[in-house]
Design an enzyme around this catalytic site. Structure first.
Site, PDB file in Angstrom:
ATOM      1  N   ARG A 286     -45.745  10.815   1.268  1.00 22.75           N
ATOM      2  CA  ARG A 286     -46.148  12.116   0.689  1.00 22.75           C
ATOM      3  C   ARG A 286     -47.668  12.328   0.797  1.00 22.75           C
ATOM      4  O   ARG A 286     -48.313  12.854  -0.122  1.00 22.75           O
ATOM      5  CB  ARG A 286     -45.717  12.234  -0.783  1.00 22.75           C
ATOM      6  CG  ARG A 286     -44.261  12.014  -1.028  1.00 22.75           C
ATOM      7  CD  ARG A 286     -43.389  13.166  -0.589  1.00 22.75           C
ATOM      8  NE  ARG A 286     -42.024  12.959  -1.049  1.00 22.75           N
ATOM      9  CZ  ARG A 286     -41.059  12.406  -0.308  1.00 22.75           C
ATOM     10  NH1 ARG A 286     -41.299  12.018   0.937  1.00 22.75           N
ATOM     11  NH2 ARG A 286     -39.850  12.259  -0.797  1.00 22.75           N
TER      12      ARG A 286
ATOM     13  N   SER B 297     -39.750  17.661  -6.810  1.00 24.48           N
ATOM     14  CA  SER B 297     -40.196  16.465  -7.546  1.00 24.48           C
ATOM     15  C   SER B 297     -41.641  16.657  -7.977  1.00 24.48           C
ATOM     16  O   SER B 297     -42.511  16.891  -7.142  1.00 24.48           O
ATOM     17  CB  SER B 297     -40.130  15.230  -6.651  1.00 24.48           C
ATOM     18  OG  SER B 297     -38.836  15.094  -6.143  1.00 24.48           O
TER      19      SER B 297
ATOM     20  N   GLU C 214     -47.151  14.782  -7.573  1.00 27.73           N
ATOM     21  CA  GLU C 214     -46.987  15.107  -6.150  1.00 27.73           C
ATOM     22  C   GLU C 214     -47.383  16.569  -5.903  1.00 27.73           C
ATOM     23  O   GLU C 214     -47.933  16.920  -4.858  1.00 27.73           O
ATOM     24  CB  GLU C 214     -45.514  14.896  -5.754  1.00 27.73           C
ATOM     25  CG  GLU C 214     -45.218  15.250  -4.312  1.00 27.73           C
ATOM     26  CD  GLU C 214     -43.769  14.976  -3.928  1.00 27.73           C
ATOM     27  OE1 GLU C 214     -43.282  13.852  -4.157  1.00 27.73           O
ATOM     28  OE2 GLU C 214     -43.144  15.897  -3.373  1.00 27.73           O
TER      29      GLU C 214
HETATM   30  P1  FAD Z   1     -47.351  25.488  -0.464  1.00 26.25           P
HETATM   31  O1  FAD Z   1     -46.787  25.131  -1.780  1.00 26.25           O
HETATM   32  O2  FAD Z   1     -47.576  26.911  -0.169  1.00 26.25           O
HETATM   33  O3  FAD Z   1     -48.693  24.663  -0.235  1.00 26.25           O
HETATM   34  C1  FAD Z   1     -48.758  23.295  -0.491  1.00 26.25           C
HETATM   35  C2  FAD Z   1     -50.173  22.801  -0.158  1.00 26.25           C
HETATM   36  O4  FAD Z   1     -50.400  22.900   1.244  1.00 26.25           O
HETATM   37  C3  FAD Z   1     -51.268  23.646  -0.798  1.00 26.25           C
HETATM   38  O5  FAD Z   1     -52.343  22.785  -1.096  1.00 26.25           O
HETATM   39  C4  FAD Z   1     -51.668  24.636   0.294  1.00 26.25           C
HETATM   40  O6  FAD Z   1     -52.995  25.086   0.163  1.00 26.25           O
HETATM   41  C5  FAD Z   1     -51.477  23.783   1.535  1.00 26.25           C
HETATM   42  N1  FAD Z   1     -51.061  24.542   2.727  1.00 26.25           N
HETATM   43  C6  FAD Z   1     -49.926  25.281   2.859  1.00 26.25           C
HETATM   44  N2  FAD Z   1     -49.831  25.757   4.119  1.00 26.25           N
HETATM   45  C7  FAD Z   1     -50.933  25.324   4.784  1.00 26.25           C
HETATM   46  C8  FAD Z   1     -51.422  25.489   6.109  1.00 26.25           C
HETATM   47  N3  FAD Z   1     -50.751  26.210   7.030  1.00 26.25           N
HETATM   48  N4  FAD Z   1     -52.598  24.904   6.447  1.00 26.25           N
HETATM   49  C9  FAD Z   1     -53.301  24.170   5.537  1.00 26.25           C
HETATM   50  N5  FAD Z   1     -52.900  23.995   4.267  1.00 26.25           N
HETATM   51  C10 FAD Z   1     -51.721  24.544   3.889  1.00 26.25           C
HETATM   52  N6  FAD Z   1     -40.847  18.055  -0.560  1.00 26.25           N
HETATM   53  C11 FAD Z   1     -40.470  16.961   0.165  1.00 26.25           C
HETATM   54  O7  FAD Z   1     -41.319  16.292   0.771  1.00 26.25           O
HETATM   55  N7  FAD Z   1     -39.173  16.573   0.224  1.00 26.25           N
HETATM   56  C12 FAD Z   1     -38.195  17.252  -0.396  1.00 26.25           C
HETATM   57  O8  FAD Z   1     -37.030  16.880  -0.299  1.00 26.25           O
HETATM   58  C13 FAD Z   1     -38.550  18.395  -1.177  1.00 26.25           C
HETATM   59  N8  FAD Z   1     -37.620  19.077  -1.877  1.00 26.25           N
HETATM   60  C14 FAD Z   1     -37.979  20.137  -2.638  1.00 26.25           C
HETATM   61  C15 FAD Z   1     -36.994  20.828  -3.358  1.00 26.25           C
HETATM   62  C16 FAD Z   1     -37.321  21.925  -4.139  1.00 26.25           C
HETATM   63  C17 FAD Z   1     -36.238  22.647  -4.902  1.00 26.25           C
HETATM   64  C18 FAD Z   1     -38.657  22.375  -4.170  1.00 26.25           C
HETATM   65  C19 FAD Z   1     -39.021  23.611  -4.950  1.00 26.25           C
HETATM   66  C20 FAD Z   1     -39.648  21.715  -3.466  1.00 26.25           C
HETATM   67  C21 FAD Z   1     -39.321  20.569  -2.700  1.00 26.25           C
HETATM   68  N9  FAD Z   1     -40.289  19.847  -1.982  1.00 26.25           N
HETATM   69  C22 FAD Z   1     -39.921  18.769  -1.227  1.00 26.25           C
HETATM   70  C23 FAD Z   1     -41.706  20.238  -2.058  1.00 26.25           C
HETATM   71  C24 FAD Z   1     -42.107  21.349  -1.043  1.00 26.25           C
HETATM   72  O9  FAD Z   1     -40.992  22.116  -0.665  1.00 26.25           O
HETATM   73  C25 FAD Z   1     -42.745  20.783   0.216  1.00 26.25           C
HETATM   74  O10 FAD Z   1     -43.881  20.019  -0.096  1.00 26.25           O
HETATM   75  C26 FAD Z   1     -43.160  21.897   1.200  1.00 26.25           C
HETATM   76  O11 FAD Z   1     -43.600  21.336   2.417  1.00 26.25           O
HETATM   77  C27 FAD Z   1     -44.257  22.814   0.662  1.00 26.25           C
HETATM   78  O12 FAD Z   1     -44.390  23.875   1.583  1.00 26.25           O
HETATM   79  P2  FAD Z   1     -44.996  25.264   1.173  1.00 26.25           P
HETATM   80  O13 FAD Z   1     -45.089  26.084   2.415  1.00 26.25           O
HETATM   81  O14 FAD Z   1     -44.233  25.858   0.069  1.00 26.25           O
HETATM   82  O15 FAD Z   1     -46.442  24.819   0.691  1.00 26.25           O
HETATM   83  P1  NAP Z   2     -31.904   9.962  -5.390  1.00 25.65           P
HETATM   84  O1  NAP Z   2     -30.925   9.969  -4.269  1.00 25.65           O
HETATM   85  O2  NAP Z   2     -31.413  10.157  -6.781  1.00 25.65           O
HETATM   86  O3  NAP Z   2     -32.772   8.637  -5.315  1.00 25.65           O
HETATM   87  C1  NAP Z   2     -33.784   8.377  -6.281  1.00 25.65           C
HETATM   88  C2  NAP Z   2     -34.996   7.798  -5.586  1.00 25.65           C
HETATM   89  O4  NAP Z   2     -34.646   6.578  -5.008  1.00 25.65           O
HETATM   90  C3  NAP Z   2     -35.480   8.713  -4.492  1.00 25.65           C
HETATM   91  O5  NAP Z   2     -36.683   9.221  -4.912  1.00 25.65           O
HETATM   92  C4  NAP Z   2     -35.565   7.846  -3.249  1.00 25.65           C
HETATM   93  O6  NAP Z   2     -36.885   7.702  -2.762  1.00 25.65           O
HETATM   94  C5  NAP Z   2     -35.093   6.484  -3.678  1.00 25.65           C
HETATM   95  N1  NAP Z   2     -33.974   6.061  -2.807  1.00 25.65           N
HETATM   96  C6  NAP Z   2     -32.669   6.339  -2.955  1.00 25.65           C
HETATM   97  N2  NAP Z   2     -31.941   5.737  -1.992  1.00 25.65           N
HETATM   98  C7  NAP Z   2     -32.825   5.094  -1.208  1.00 25.65           C
HETATM   99  C8  NAP Z   2     -32.692   4.271  -0.064  1.00 25.65           C
HETATM  100  N3  NAP Z   2     -31.500   4.024   0.495  1.00 25.65           N
HETATM  101  N4  NAP Z   2     -33.813   3.755   0.470  1.00 25.65           N
HETATM  102  C9  NAP Z   2     -35.005   4.004  -0.064  1.00 25.65           C
HETATM  103  N5  NAP Z   2     -35.194   4.765  -1.153  1.00 25.65           N
HETATM  104  C10 NAP Z   2     -34.123   5.286  -1.730  1.00 25.65           C
HETATM  105  O7  NAP Z   2     -33.023  11.069  -5.106  1.00 25.65           O
HETATM  106  P2  NAP Z   2     -32.990  12.629  -5.264  1.00 25.65           P
HETATM  107  O8  NAP Z   2     -33.959  13.005  -6.298  1.00 25.65           O
HETATM  108  O9  NAP Z   2     -31.594  13.149  -5.337  1.00 25.65           O
HETATM  109  O10 NAP Z   2     -33.614  13.085  -3.887  1.00 25.65           O
HETATM  110  C11 NAP Z   2     -32.947  12.853  -2.684  1.00 25.65           C
HETATM  111  C12 NAP Z   2     -33.940  12.869  -1.538  1.00 25.65           C
HETATM  112  O11 NAP Z   2     -34.551  14.156  -1.443  1.00 25.65           O
HETATM  113  C13 NAP Z   2     -35.079  11.861  -1.708  1.00 25.65           C
HETATM  114  O12 NAP Z   2     -35.425  11.360  -0.433  1.00 25.65           O
HETATM  115  C14 NAP Z   2     -36.189  12.687  -2.276  1.00 25.65           C
HETATM  116  O13 NAP Z   2     -37.472  12.202  -1.911  1.00 25.65           O
HETATM  117  C15 NAP Z   2     -35.951  14.050  -1.648  1.00 25.65           C
HETATM  118  N6  NAP Z   2     -36.405  15.120  -2.560  1.00 25.65           N
HETATM  119  C16 NAP Z   2     -37.735  15.334  -2.650  1.00 25.65           C
HETATM  120  C17 NAP Z   2     -38.217  16.334  -3.470  1.00 25.65           C
HETATM  121  C18 NAP Z   2     -39.699  16.621  -3.524  1.00 25.65           C
HETATM  122  O14 NAP Z   2     -40.068  17.640  -4.072  1.00 25.65           O
HETATM  123  N7  NAP Z   2     -40.528  15.776  -2.975  1.00 25.65           N
HETATM  124  C19 NAP Z   2     -37.348  17.094  -4.229  1.00 25.65           C
HETATM  125  C20 NAP Z   2     -35.992  16.801  -4.137  1.00 25.65           C
HETATM  126  C21 NAP Z   2     -35.525  15.820  -3.301  1.00 25.65           C
HETATM  127  P3  NAP Z   2     -37.581   8.745  -1.722  1.00 25.65           P
HETATM  128  O15 NAP Z   2     -37.947   9.896  -2.576  1.00 25.65           O
HETATM  129  O16 NAP Z   2     -38.746   7.969  -1.245  1.00 25.65           O
HETATM  130  O17 NAP Z   2     -36.591   9.073  -0.656  1.00 25.65           O
END
Ligand code: FAD
Ligand code: NAP
Length: 338
Positions: free
Chosen positions: A164, A238, A334
């Site tokens: 991340r 998250s 995050e």
């Molecule tokens: P924004 O929120 O608009 O911006 C995020 C940051 O990036 C800000 O600092 C902004 O200034 C900067 N930024 C945006 N665009 C640019 C650009 N073109 N150039 C330079 N800077 C920029 N994230 C995960 O990693 N894994 C997931 O599974 C995941 N699941 C999610 C589920 C839900 C329901 C939600 C709401 C979010 C989730 N996220 C997840 C977080 C999010 O969706 C990601 O981080 C996504 O990439 C953010 O994109 P955005 O365009 O909305 O960025």
């Molecule tokens: P989950 O399946 O309930 O698992 C809980 C945590 O355990 C996750 O954060 C994941 O880490 C870790 N995990 C589970 N199985 C794993 C494996 N086989 N090997 C290594 N790590 C493992 O998680 P969840 O909340 O439903 O999310 C599912 C996936 O979507 C995850 O990968 C999560 O990162 C992603 N997600 C991200 C966001 C966001 O905003 N960043 C939001 C929703 C979902 P990791 O997170 O490192 O994978």
């Protein structure tokens, strides 16, 4: 393209927080972007780059020129024997881009289905889910240097991707605008179904020989069953990262909490499931008026409507303090805070 004033950002952030942008402009191509950056308003104000607003907590009005990135384009740049270089404009919606890649029979992004936000933000925190991160499929990106107004290329190493993390969240924060991201995708499926939940979902659906589209559908089904849809309940996914701790710290936690959920990073370091730490500290489903901790996933903070960003920030601080007191581990946010 015109620069507007005092625009509500409520429709532009998935928490649904009603704060105002001092100035706001939407750009649909690089030429427009450069024109905006040369304007007096851009020169005399801070810049705030906005994608889909899905990784943001806005705790106050944004005293800046907000540039909403809407540069669209999906393009096959190179078509090799086994692989394809597929480019997405910064303003493409991430999930639409993943769906388009599957339609084009370009495989590798299926585990990242249904992540909100735009292609341009995907490298910012090296988005990841279900065992895949974009760094695993990334070729290069193009970004506009805000000092020189020239486009520069960043390959995988230059992005310094981590969990991340990327160079754009750290050393180069605020110095570049990402305009295009290029992925190296495979023409033949190389599935990653190692993540337990995917295997279970495929089995439940009776699929034993999955295609990439099946994996994408499985990921979509799991996500829809667990995560709040921002169109219905405001959230930014998250809120906290999973902390990585040493083996000795893990063993110490295990001696008090044998059920703690941890995954090996390497022999000495382990990733703790932050969701488990928060839930086990009693926060899951906790509601304080209009906001709280999601009832199905303790990692997600939610706005039920009308909450203030500063209240959600305070809740996150309370959770960090409570987790630190209980386990001796400090959670990191995050979500980007403004
Ligand atoms: P924004 O929120 O608009 O911006 C995020 C940051 O990036 C800000 O600092 C902004 O200034 C900067 N930024 C945006 N665009 C640019 C650009 N073109 N150039 C330079 N800077 C920029 N994230 C995960 O990693 N894994 C997931 O599974 C995941 N699941 C999610 C589920 C839900 C329901 C939600 C709401 C979010 C989730 N996220 C997840 C977080 C999010 O969706 C990601 O981080 C996504 O990439 C953010 O994109 P955005 O365009 O909305 O960025
Ligand atoms: P989950 O399946 O309930 O698992 C809980 C945590 O355990 C996750 O954060 C994941 O880490 C870790 N995990 C589970 N199985 C794993 C494996 N086989 N090997 C290594 N790590 C493992 O998680 P969840 O909340 O439903 O999310 C599912 C996936 O979507 C995850 O990968 C999560 O990162 C992603 N997600 C991200 C966001 C966001 O905003 N960043 C939001 C929703 C979902 P990791 O997170 O490192 O994978």
């Amino acid at each position: 393209m015109s620069i507007q004033q005092q625009i509500s950002l409520k429709p532009y952030n998935t928490f649904g927080l009603d704060v105002k942008a001092k100035y706001f402009v939407e750009v649909t191509d690089e030429h427009q972007l450069i024109e905006v950056l040369k304007s007096d308003i851009a020169v005399n104000n801070e810049l705030f780059i906005l994608g889909g607003g899905s990784n943001l907590l806005l705790t106050k009005d944004v005293d800046a020129l907000v540039i909403k990135m809407s540069i669209k384009a999906v393009q096959v740049l190179e078509d090799f024997e086994e692989e394809v270089l597929l480019a997405g404009g910064a303003g493409e919606e991430w999930h639409e881009f993943v769906m388009k890649s599957l339609e084009l029979n370009c495989f590798g992004l299926e585990n990242l289905s249904l992540i909100p936000g735009c292609v341009g933000a995907s490298p910012m925190q090296n988005i990841g889910a279900y065992g895949v991160e974009i760094k695993d499929r990334f070729e290069y990106l193009e970004a506009l240097n805000l000092k020189t107004l020239k486009i520069e290329k960043f390959d995988n190493a230059a992005c310094e991707f981590g969990y991340r993390e990327s160079v754009f969240k750290r050393k180069l924060k605020g110095q570049y605008i990402i305009t295009k991201v290029v992925f190296r995708l495979s023409k033949s499926p190389k599935l990653n179904t190692s993540y337990g939940a995917i295997e279970v979902e495929l089995k439940n659906q009776g699929i034993s020989n999955p295609t990439p589209k099946d994996v994408s559908n499985a990921v979509i089904a799991i996500r829809q069953s667990k995560l709040p849809d921002p169109k219905e309940i405001g959230n930014s996914g998250s809120f906290f990262k999973n902390p990585v701790v040493t083996l000795s710290v893990l063993n110490k936690i295990k001696s008090n909490y044998p059920d703690v959920v941890a995954y090996e990073v390497d022999k000495q370091n382990f990733k703790l499931a932050a969701g488990w730490l928060i839930e086990n500290a009693g926060w899951k489903g906790k509601t304080i008026g209009t906001y709280g901790v999601h009832k199905k996933q303790a990692l997600v903070l939610v706005n039920y409507g009308g909450a203030l960003g500063k209240d959600i920030y305070k809740l996150s601080a309370d959770i960090i303090a409570s987790v630190e007191e209980k386990y001796g581990v400090k959670l990191e946010r995050e979500v980007n805070i403004y």
